[in-house]
Structures are given as C-alpha cells and as structure tokens.
Design an enzyme around this catalytic site. Structure first.
Site, PDB file in Angstrom:
ATOM      1  N   ASP A 142       0.847  -1.086   0.004  1.00 55.77           N
ATOM      2  CA  ASP A 142      -0.171   0.090   0.058  1.00 55.77           C
ATOM      3  C   ASP A 142       0.832   1.141   0.111  1.00 55.77           C
ATOM      4  O   ASP A 142       2.059   1.404   0.374  1.00 55.77           O
ATOM      5  CB  ASP A 142      -0.747  -0.020   1.355  1.00 55.77           C
ATOM      6  N   LYS A 146      -3.762   2.887  -2.089  1.00 57.65           N
ATOM      7  CA  LYS A 146      -5.266   3.099  -2.278  1.00 57.65           C
ATOM      8  C   LYS A 146      -5.250   5.054  -2.023  1.00 57.65           C
ATOM      9  O   LYS A 146      -6.390   5.173  -1.800  1.00 57.65           O
ATOM     10  CB  LYS A 146      -6.160   2.621  -1.393  1.00 57.65           C
ATOM     11  N   MET A 148      -7.215   9.206  10.334  1.00 55.23           N
ATOM     12  CA  MET A 148      -7.757   9.993   8.906  1.00 55.23           C
ATOM     13  C   MET A 148      -8.760  10.931   9.498  1.00 55.23           C
ATOM     14  O   MET A 148      -9.845  11.168   8.903  1.00 55.23           O
ATOM     15  CB  MET A 148      -8.491   8.960   8.281  1.00 55.23           C
TER      16      MET A 148
HETATM   17  C1  LIG Z   1      -6.139   3.398   6.140  1.00 58.99           C
HETATM   18  S1  LIG Z   1      -5.500   3.945   7.727  1.00 58.99           S
HETATM   19  C2  LIG Z   1      -4.531   2.524   8.189  1.00 58.99           C
HETATM   20  C3  LIG Z   1      -3.988   2.452   9.588  1.00 58.99           C
HETATM   21  C4  LIG Z   1      -3.090   1.174   9.885  1.00 58.99           C
HETATM   22  N1  LIG Z   1      -3.548   0.112   9.311  1.00 58.99           N
HETATM   23  C5  LIG Z   1      -2.281   1.113  11.253  1.00 58.99           C
HETATM   24  O1  LIG Z   1      -2.822   0.227  12.134  1.00 58.99           O
HETATM   25  O2  LIG Z   1      -1.954   2.186  11.726  1.00 58.99           O
HETATM   26  C6  LIG Z   1      -4.235   5.277   7.456  1.00 58.99           C
HETATM   27  C7  LIG Z   1      -4.220   6.200   8.370  1.00 58.99           C
HETATM   28  O3  LIG Z   1      -3.441   5.793   9.549  1.00 58.99           O
HETATM   29  C8  LIG Z   1      -2.798   6.841  10.160  1.00 58.99           C
HETATM   30  N2  LIG Z   1      -1.260   6.924  10.087  1.00 58.99           N
HETATM   31  C9  LIG Z   1      -0.657   5.771   9.521  1.00 58.99           C
HETATM   32  N3  LIG Z   1       0.706   6.162   9.499  1.00 58.99           N
HETATM   33  C10 LIG Z   1       0.510   7.288  10.303  1.00 58.99           C
HETATM   34  C11 LIG Z   1       1.951   7.955  10.737  1.00 58.99           C
HETATM   35  N4  LIG Z   1       3.100   7.626  10.582  1.00 58.99           N
HETATM   36  N5  LIG Z   1       1.633   9.040  11.260  1.00 58.99           N
HETATM   37  C12 LIG Z   1       0.580   9.562  11.429  1.00 58.99           C
HETATM   38  N6  LIG Z   1      -0.452   8.995  11.453  1.00 58.99           N
HETATM   39  C13 LIG Z   1      -0.526   7.585  10.531  1.00 58.99           C
HETATM   40  C14 LIG Z   1      -3.230   8.049   9.439  1.00 58.99           C
HETATM   41  O4  LIG Z   1      -4.330   8.647  10.283  1.00 58.99           O
HETATM   42  C15 LIG Z   1      -3.623   7.766   8.196  1.00 58.99           C
HETATM   43  O5  LIG Z   1      -4.609   8.428   7.346  1.00 58.99           O
END
Ligand SMILES: C[S@@+](CC[C@H](N)C(=O)[O-])C[C@H]1O[C@@H](n2cnc3c(N)ncnc32)[C@H](O)[C@@H]1O
Length: 260
Positions: A34, A56, A169
């Site tokens: 992804d 995505k 998000m």
């Molecule tokens: C589709 S979700 C996936 C979450 C992922 N499966 C997890 O467990 O962290 C994506 C969201 O995770 C958050 N996110 C992921 N990595 C991040 C990071 N390094 N810093 C801040 N937010 C993060 C943000 O809100 C982003 O829009």
C-alpha cells in the site's frame, strides 16, 4: 497452492517491523503493498520477489479492493508465496479483515503478522502515553473518515472523561470533530494533538486544546498521514518528547522517507 501472509509494516520507521514480518518478506515470491508502507520496508523483500504497488491514495489509485482480493487469490492459486504488506497493523483500519475473509471463502491458506499500529507508534515517538494511571483509563481508536458526508460516531462515548481518543484519518474532519466533542461535554481546554508522519524523520507534533487545535493544524499546514490524539495524556508531551525528527530514527528510516 501457495499462501498469503498479511503483514503489518508498522507506522513508518522501518526498524519497527517485527522479525516475523521480515522473515515473511524474505521468503516472498510476490509483495503487494500500500501507499503508506515505507519504501525501505518494501526493499527488505527477497531480491527476486515481484513488487506490486496496489496503494489506495485517491489521486494515485492503483487497484480497487475487489481487484486486490482477486489478485491475491489468483497468485496464491498459482502457487506463489504472497505477502500482502500494509501500513501499521492490518486489522486496524486496514481492511485486512475483508481481505482474509475473501481468502477464507476461496480456501486460500493465510497467516497474519500484526504490526505496530499508528496509534502505538505515534504515542511512543511523540511522547504521548496512550493510557496513564493518573489521566486515562481507556483508549478508543476511531476513524474520522466521513461516511455519506457525515461523521457517524458515538459522540457521547467519545466525550467521556479519563480516556484517550485517537482518531485515524481525522485531519479533514478535525474542526467538526473538536466541535462535536465540546458539544457533547468535553471542555474546550481538553489537551489535544495532531501528529503528522509519526515515527519518521519528518514527524511533526502540534499540540493545543479542543478549542484551538483545528486552527493550529491549519496554520501549521499539516498534511496526512496524521493522527489526532485527544485527552489529558497529551499534556505530558511537553515533558516526555524525546524523539528529534531532524535526527535519523535509523538510516533505514531516512532512506525510506527520502525515496517516498
Ligand atoms: C487506512 S489507515 C491505516 C491504519 C493502519 N492499518 C494502522 O494500523 O496504523 C491510514 C491512517 O493511519 C494513520 N497513520 C498511519 N501512519 C501514520 C503515521 N506515521 N503518522 C500519523 N498517522 C498515521 C493516518 O490517520 C492515516 O490516514
């Protein structure tokens, strides 16, 4: 018959990858990844492994979820060892559940390797303990992603005191989120933070209160991926911040973010 290993790639710093995840990557014939997975992690796959970007991001849409599901089945039926690599943890807002349901329905063997979810990574690297005996006895993870133009959340439950709410998000809906939490009883003075690109050399932390956070996030020009953290634990950030993003987390993290 091959198999599919659903692997959590963690929140950004490649060294937060688990040993099991690394082993799966090094045994893979094909890796489907992804957009939020650090390039340095994709690079850890076996040299001969085929790498397929299925990310995505709206503007960079590669495959639909149905196409990803079908591709996973096809590759495994063709005898491949497939790694399905996702950011964070596959079962936290990652649609991992849907993907393995599809595999189970098609009789495809699968395994799941958990990853460090963004809340855990961001809490640690920003210096915000997600629970704390003095301030927060519960942790709630929610998505701020709009469904049908509204934020359909249980506001009464989210506005309870002595808990930490982490919003994935949630940047686009931050103003509405803060407004609703205040309307349901949380004081405007409740500490809150937005963390951009947590655990990476580009990490930025903006702290404020429910009353000020949305304006601060706008004036700082924060951009996704971000996590919003709401609760008394945020006030510990000033004391506990240890990570200096300008410094490399690790050479791998720097490499990952430079090529992103
Ligand atoms: C589709 S979700 C996936 C979450 C992922 N499966 C997890 O467990 O962290 C994506 C969201 O995770 C958050 N996110 C992921 N990595 C991040 C990071 N390094 N810093 C801040 N937010 C993060 C943000 O809100 C982003 O829009």
């Amino acid at each position: 018959m091959g198999e599919v290993v659903l692997v959590g790639g963690g929140p950004g710093d490649p060294e937060l990858l688990t040993v099991k995840a690394l082993k799966a990557l090094q045994a893979a014939d094909v890796v489907l990844y992804d957009n939020l997975v650090a390039p340095a992690i994709v690079d850890m796959a076996r040299a001969q492994a085929e790498r397929i970007y299925v990310g995505k991001r709206c503007a960079n849409h590669a495959l639909t979820q149905a196409e990803i599901n079908a591709l996973l089945v096809r590759l495994a039926q063709g005898g491949k060892r497939v790694v399905r690599l996702k950011g964070g943890d596959p079962f936290v807002f990652g649609r991992g559940g849907e993907e393995v349901e599809h595999l189970a329905e098609h009789g495809i063997p699968f395994r799941i390797v958990p990853g460090v979810t963004a809340a855990a990574g961001v809490g640690a690297y920003a210096g915000i303990p997600l629970t704390h005996r003095d301030y927060s006895q519960a942790l709630v993870l929610v998505t701020g992603h709009r469904k049908d133009e509204t934020l359909d959340l249980d506001w009464e439950a989210l506005a309870r005191p002595r808990q930490t709410v982490v919003v994935y998000m949630g940047l686009q809906t931050l103003a509405l989120l803060c407004e609703k939490l205040m309307a349901h009883g949380l004081p405007g003075s409740t500490p809150a933070a937005v963390v951009e690109r947590g655990t990476t050399p580009e990490q930025r932390v903006v702290t404020g209160t429910l009353a000020t956070l949305s304006g601060l996030a706008r004036s700082e020009g924060l951009r996704p991926p971000t996590l919003v953290v709401v609760g008394e634990v945020v006030k510990l950030q000033a004391k506990l911040a240890w990570f200096e993003p300008g410094e490399a987390v690790s050479s791998e993290a720097r490499k990952g973010s430079q090529s992103a």
